[in-house]
Design a protein around this motif. Structure first.
Motif, short mmCIF file in Angstrom:
data_model
loop_
_atom_site.label_atom_id
_atom_site.label_comp_id
_atom_site.label_asym_id
_atom_site.label_seq_id
_atom_site.Cartn_x
_atom_site.Cartn_y
_atom_site.Cartn_z
N UNK A 1 0.86 -1.18 0.00
CA UNK A 1 0.00 0.00 0.00
C UNK A 1 0.90 1.23 0.00
N UNK A 2 0.66 2.14 -0.91
CA UNK A 2 1.43 3.38 -1.02
C UNK A 2 0.57 4.53 -0.53
N UNK A 3 1.21 5.51 0.09
CA UNK A 3 0.50 6.70 0.54
C UNK A 3 1.16 7.91 -0.08
N UNK A 4 0.33 8.77 -0.65
CA UNK A 4 0.84 9.99 -1.26
C UNK A 4 1.34 10.93 -0.19
N UNK A 5 2.47 11.56 -0.44
CA UNK A 5 3.09 12.45 0.53
C UNK A 5 2.91 13.92 0.20
N UNK A 45 -3.37 14.23 -0.95
CA UNK A 45 -2.65 14.20 0.32
C UNK A 45 -3.24 13.14 1.24
N UNK A 46 -2.41 12.18 1.62
CA UNK A 46 -2.80 11.15 2.56
C UNK A 46 -3.58 9.99 1.96
N UNK A 47 -3.87 10.03 0.66
CA UNK A 47 -4.63 8.94 0.04
C UNK A 47 -3.78 7.67 0.01
N UNK A 48 -4.42 6.55 0.25
CA UNK A 48 -3.72 5.26 0.22
C UNK A 48 -4.28 4.45 -0.94
N UNK A 49 -3.37 3.81 -1.69
CA UNK A 49 -3.79 3.00 -2.82
C UNK A 49 -2.83 1.84 -3.00
N UNK A 56 -7.01 5.07 -9.70
CA UNK A 56 -7.93 5.58 -10.73
C UNK A 56 -9.38 5.48 -10.28
N UNK A 57 -9.75 4.37 -9.64
CA UNK A 57 -11.11 4.22 -9.14
C UNK A 57 -11.44 5.24 -8.07
N UNK A 58 -10.49 5.48 -7.17
CA UNK A 58 -10.71 6.46 -6.10
C UNK A 58 -10.82 7.87 -6.66
N UNK A 59 -9.98 8.21 -7.62
CA UNK A 59 -10.02 9.59 -8.15
C UNK A 59 -11.28 9.81 -8.98
#
Length: 85
Positions: A1-5, A45-49, A56-59
């Motif tokens: 799982x990656x988290x945007x910084x 910011x803070x999104x995990x994917x 893409x689904x989340x955005x």
């Protein structure tokens, strides 16, 4: 799982990848830059994917939510305004 910084991730995008988005005139460029900033500040910011498909689904879900609300400047719903044009 990656988290945007946030800004740290944004600053690692090569300029040539961003410049493709800019239109030929200065006004287009500011509109694109502001839109990109809005997405970074309000979605990334803070999104995990776990994958690009997950991101893409989340955005897409977020875009549908945001574009279904009344815009503060135009007082219109973006989806409805787009249908008019």
């Amino acid at each position: 799982m990656r988290q945007c910084q946030g800004n740290r991730d944004r600053d690692t995008v090569p300029p040539e990848r961003i410049s493709v988005l800019w239109g030929p005139s200065g006004g287009d460029r500011e509109k694109v830059e502001r839109t990109v900033q809005f997405v970074w500040d309000n979605f990334m910011v803070g999104i995990k994917y776990s994958s690009l498909a997950d991101l893409n689904g989340q955005v897409m879900a977020w875009c549908n939510k945001v574009n279904g609300k009344v815009h503060a400047t135009t007082n219109e719903i973006p989806f409805e305004r787009l249908k008019k044009s």
